[in-house]
Design a protein around this motif. Structure first.
Motif, PDB file in Angstrom:
ATOM      1  N   PHE A   1      33.026  40.919  42.372  1.00 58.89           N
ATOM      2  CA  PHE A   1      32.835  39.477  42.459  1.00 58.89           C
ATOM      3  C   PHE A   1      33.741  38.769  43.460  1.00 58.89           C
ATOM      4  CE2 PHE A   1      31.275  40.433  38.143  1.00 58.89           C
ATOM      5  CZ  PHE A   1      29.969  39.995  38.326  1.00 58.89           C
ATOM      6  N   LYS A   2      34.785  39.401  43.929  1.00 63.03           N
ATOM      7  CA  LYS A   2      35.684  38.775  44.908  1.00 63.03           C
ATOM      8  C   LYS A   2      35.665  39.603  46.186  1.00 63.03           C
ATOM      9  CE  LYS A   2      37.633  35.537  42.402  1.00 63.03           C
ATOM     10  NZ  LYS A   2      37.683  34.142  42.749  1.00 63.03           N
ATOM     11  N   GLU A   3      34.959  39.138  47.165  1.00 58.93           N
ATOM     12  CA  GLU A   3      34.798  39.906  48.398  1.00 58.93           C
ATOM     13  C   GLU A   3      35.966  39.731  49.371  1.00 58.93           C
ATOM     14  OE1 GLU A   3      31.057  38.942  50.081  1.00 58.93           O
ATOM     15  OE2 GLU A   3      29.940  39.702  48.373  1.00 58.93           O
ATOM     16  N   GLU A   4      36.826  38.744  49.145  1.00 60.04           N
ATOM     17  CA  GLU A   4      37.896  38.509  50.114  1.00 60.04           C
ATOM     18  C   GLU A   4      39.119  39.387  49.900  1.00 60.04           C
ATOM     19  OE1 GLU A   4      38.343  35.437  46.839  1.00 60.04           O
ATOM     20  OE2 GLU A   4      36.718  35.923  48.162  1.00 60.04           O
ATOM     21  N   TYR A   5      39.161  40.187  48.827  1.00 61.21           N
ATOM     22  CA  TYR A   5      40.288  41.084  48.578  1.00 61.21           C
ATOM     23  C   TYR A   5      40.031  42.463  49.167  1.00 61.21           C
ATOM     24  CZ  TYR A   5      42.019  37.731  45.107  1.00 61.21           C
ATOM     25  OH  TYR A   5      42.486  36.616  44.481  1.00 61.21           O
ATOM     26  N   SER A   6      41.095  43.064  49.691  1.00 61.60           N
ATOM     27  CA  SER A   6      40.979  44.443  50.157  1.00 61.60           C
ATOM     28  C   SER A   6      41.121  45.382  48.954  1.00 61.60           C
ATOM     29  CB  SER A   6      42.070  44.752  51.192  1.00 61.60           C
ATOM     30  OG  SER A   6      43.337  44.788  50.572  1.00 61.60           O
ATOM     31  N   ILE A   7      40.782  46.640  49.165  1.00 59.97           N
ATOM     32  CA  ILE A   7      40.869  47.623  48.088  1.00 59.97           C
ATOM     33  C   ILE A   7      42.307  47.771  47.604  1.00 59.97           C
ATOM     34  CG2 ILE A   7      40.533  50.052  47.493  1.00 59.97           C
ATOM     35  CD1 ILE A   7      37.943  48.517  47.729  1.00 59.97           C
ATOM     36  N   GLN A   8      43.256  47.750  48.504  1.00 59.19           N
ATOM     37  CA  GLN A   8      44.664  47.873  48.133  1.00 59.19           C
ATOM     38  C   GLN A   8      45.103  46.698  47.257  1.00 59.19           C
ATOM     39  OE1 GLN A   8      47.331  48.034  51.432  1.00 59.19           O
ATOM     40  NE2 GLN A   8      49.042  48.761  50.207  1.00 59.19           N
ATOM     41  N   GLU A   9      44.701  45.482  47.603  1.00 57.13           N
ATOM     42  CA  GLU A   9      45.046  44.319  46.790  1.00 57.13           C
ATOM     43  C   GLU A   9      44.416  44.398  45.404  1.00 57.13           C
ATOM     44  OE1 GLU A   9      45.571  40.784  50.073  1.00 57.13           O
ATOM     45  OE2 GLU A   9      43.548  41.326  49.452  1.00 57.13           O
ATOM     46  N   ILE A  10      43.180  44.862  45.337  1.00 53.91           N
ATOM     47  CA  ILE A  10      42.502  45.007  44.051  1.00 53.91           C
ATOM     48  C   ILE A  10      43.231  46.016  43.180  1.00 53.91           C
ATOM     49  CG2 ILE A  10      40.387  45.840  42.946  1.00 53.91           C
ATOM     50  CD1 ILE A  10      38.836  44.565  45.264  1.00 53.91           C
ATOM     51  N   ILE A  11      43.659  47.129  43.760  1.00 53.93           N
ATOM     52  CA  ILE A  11      44.371  48.153  42.997  1.00 53.93           C
ATOM     53  C   ILE A  11      45.692  47.611  42.470  1.00 53.93           C
ATOM     54  CG2 ILE A  11      45.575  50.371  43.187  1.00 53.93           C
ATOM     55  CD1 ILE A  11      43.292  51.237  45.091  1.00 53.93           C
ATOM     56  N   TYR A  12      46.461  46.915  43.301  1.00 56.62           N
ATOM     57  CA  TYR A  12      47.735  46.354  42.862  1.00 56.62           C
ATOM     58  C   TYR A  12      47.528  45.329  41.746  1.00 56.62           C
ATOM     59  CZ  TYR A  12      50.249  48.512  46.746  1.00 56.62           C
ATOM     60  OH  TYR A  12      50.811  49.401  47.615  1.00 56.62           O
ATOM     61  N   GLN A  13      46.548  44.467  41.913  1.00 61.79           N
ATOM     62  CA  GLN A  13      46.294  43.453  40.900  1.00 61.79           C
ATOM     63  C   GLN A  13      45.816  44.076  39.596  1.00 61.79           C
ATOM     64  OE1 GLN A  13      43.805  40.274  42.274  1.00 61.79           O
ATOM     65  NE2 GLN A  13      45.097  39.859  44.039  1.00 61.79           N
TER      66      GLN A  13
ATOM     67  N   PHE B   1      46.306  49.465  29.065  1.00 58.56           N
ATOM     68  CA  PHE B   1      46.590  49.582  30.496  1.00 58.56           C
ATOM     69  C   PHE B   1      45.392  50.154  31.247  1.00 58.56           C
ATOM     70  CE2 PHE B   1      48.238  52.269  33.993  1.00 58.56           C
ATOM     71  CZ  PHE B   1      48.790  51.274  34.775  1.00 58.56           C
ATOM     72  N   ILE B   2      44.851  51.244  30.757  1.00 60.71           N
ATOM     73  CA  ILE B   2      43.767  51.920  31.464  1.00 60.71           C
ATOM     74  C   ILE B   2      42.468  51.126  31.401  1.00 60.71           C
ATOM     75  CG2 ILE B   2      42.307  53.983  31.465  1.00 60.71           C
ATOM     76  CD1 ILE B   2      44.849  55.529  30.573  1.00 60.71           C
ATOM     77  N   ILE B   3      42.053  50.751  30.199  1.00 58.89           N
ATOM     78  CA  ILE B   3      40.749  50.094  30.049  1.00 58.89           C
ATOM     79  C   ILE B   3      40.745  48.717  30.700  1.00 58.89           C
ATOM     80  CG2 ILE B   3      39.128  49.126  28.376  1.00 58.89           C
ATOM     81  CD1 ILE B   3      39.764  51.518  26.594  1.00 58.89           C
ATOM     82  N   MET B   4      41.715  47.885  30.364  1.00 59.49           N
ATOM     83  CA  MET B   4      41.708  46.530  30.914  1.00 59.49           C
ATOM     84  C   MET B   4      42.014  46.522  32.412  1.00 59.49           C
ATOM     85  SD  MET B   4      40.561  44.780  28.555  1.00 59.49           S
ATOM     86  CE  MET B   4      40.745  43.142  29.212  1.00 59.49           C
ATOM     87  N   GLY B   5      42.823  47.451  32.879  1.00 56.71           N
ATOM     88  CA  GLY B   5      43.066  47.561  34.316  1.00 56.71           C
ATOM     89  C   GLY B   5      41.803  47.929  35.070  1.00 56.71           C
ATOM     90  N   LEU B   6      41.053  48.883  34.530  1.00 55.32           N
ATOM     91  CA  LEU B   6      39.788  49.276  35.173  1.00 55.32           C
ATOM     92  C   LEU B   6      38.755  48.155  35.128  1.00 55.32           C
ATOM     93  CD1 LEU B   6      39.380  52.963  33.965  1.00 55.32           C
ATOM     94  CD2 LEU B   6      39.887  52.162  36.276  1.00 55.32           C
ATOM     95  N   VAL B   7      38.658  47.480  34.001  1.00 55.53           N
ATOM     96  CA  VAL B   7      37.691  46.377  33.884  1.00 55.53           C
ATOM     97  C   VAL B   7      38.042  45.256  34.854  1.00 55.53           C
ATOM     98  CG1 VAL B   7      36.872  44.556  32.335  1.00 55.53           C
ATOM     99  CG2 VAL B   7      37.008  46.902  31.525  1.00 55.53           C
ATOM    100  N   TYR B   8      39.306  44.880  34.897  1.00 58.00           N
ATOM    101  CA  TYR B   8      39.735  43.819  35.808  1.00 58.00           C
ATOM    102  C   TYR B   8      39.528  44.221  37.270  1.00 58.00           C
ATOM    103  CZ  TYR B   8      42.633  40.181  37.867  1.00 58.00           C
ATOM    104  OH  TYR B   8      43.087  39.118  38.612  1.00 58.00           O
ATOM    105  N   GLY B   9      39.844  45.462  37.597  1.00 55.68           N
ATOM    106  CA  GLY B   9      39.625  45.949  38.957  1.00 55.68           C
ATOM    107  C   GLY B   9      38.150  45.942  39.331  1.00 55.68           C
ATOM    108  N   ALA B  10      37.284  46.332  38.407  1.00 49.43           N
ATOM    109  CA  ALA B  10      35.835  46.320  38.672  1.00 49.43           C
ATOM    110  C   ALA B  10      35.334  44.897  38.868  1.00 49.43           C
ATOM    111  CB  ALA B  10      35.087  46.994  37.531  1.00 49.43           C
ATOM    112  N   ILE B  11      35.824  43.978  38.061  1.00 44.13           N
ATOM    113  CA  ILE B  11      35.421  42.576  38.217  1.00 44.13           C
ATOM    114  C   ILE B  11      35.846  42.049  39.579  1.00 44.13           C
ATOM    115  CG2 ILE B  11      35.888  40.228  37.396  1.00 44.13           C
ATOM    116  CD1 ILE B  11      35.933  41.414  34.551  1.00 44.13           C
ATOM    117  N   LEU B  12      37.078  42.333  39.982  1.00 46.73           N
ATOM    118  CA  LEU B  12      37.529  41.889  41.301  1.00 46.73           C
ATOM    119  C   LEU B  12      36.714  42.541  42.413  1.00 46.73           C
ATOM    120  CD1 LEU B  12      41.425  41.821  41.072  1.00 46.73           C
ATOM    121  CD2 LEU B  12      39.865  39.893  41.166  1.00 46.73           C
ATOM    122  N   TYR B  13      36.413  43.803  42.271  1.00 49.55           N
ATOM    123  CA  TYR B  13      35.688  44.530  43.312  1.00 49.55           C
ATOM    124  C   TYR B  13      34.287  43.960  43.503  1.00 49.55           C
ATOM    125  CZ  TYR B  13      33.548  48.341  45.907  1.00 49.55           C
ATOM    126  OH  TYR B  13      32.885  49.072  46.854  1.00 49.55           O
TER     127      TYR B  13
END
Length: 65
Positions: A26-38, A12-24
């Motif tokens: 490489f995907k500029e169209e997401y807000s911070i709140q959407e990135i956290i939820y995803q 949960f912690i490691i893969m959630g952080l990695v996925y969140g960092a990748i979204l942050y």
């Protein structure tokens, strides 16, 4: 049971952080709140898979000794 809880938390912690960092980064169209939820959702699902699904797959399709 402690091993499954530990696997879940690590997944949960490691893969959630990695996925969140990748979204942050490489995907500029997401807000911070959407990135956290995803990232939380992805980490939760990955943690469940790490604790319950992946051990079954390894046991079922692992090399026979």
């Amino acid at each position: 049971m402690k091993a499954k809880i530990t696997l879940f938390l690590v997944g949960f912690i490691i893969m959630g952080l990695v996925y969140g960092a990748i979204l942050y980064f490489f995907k500029e169209e997401y807000s911070i709140q959407e990135i956290i939820y995803q990232a939380l959702f992805f980490g939760f699902v990955w943690g469940l898979a790490e604790a319950f699904v992946f051990p079954w797959i390894r046991k079922r399709f692992g090399k026979e000794k």
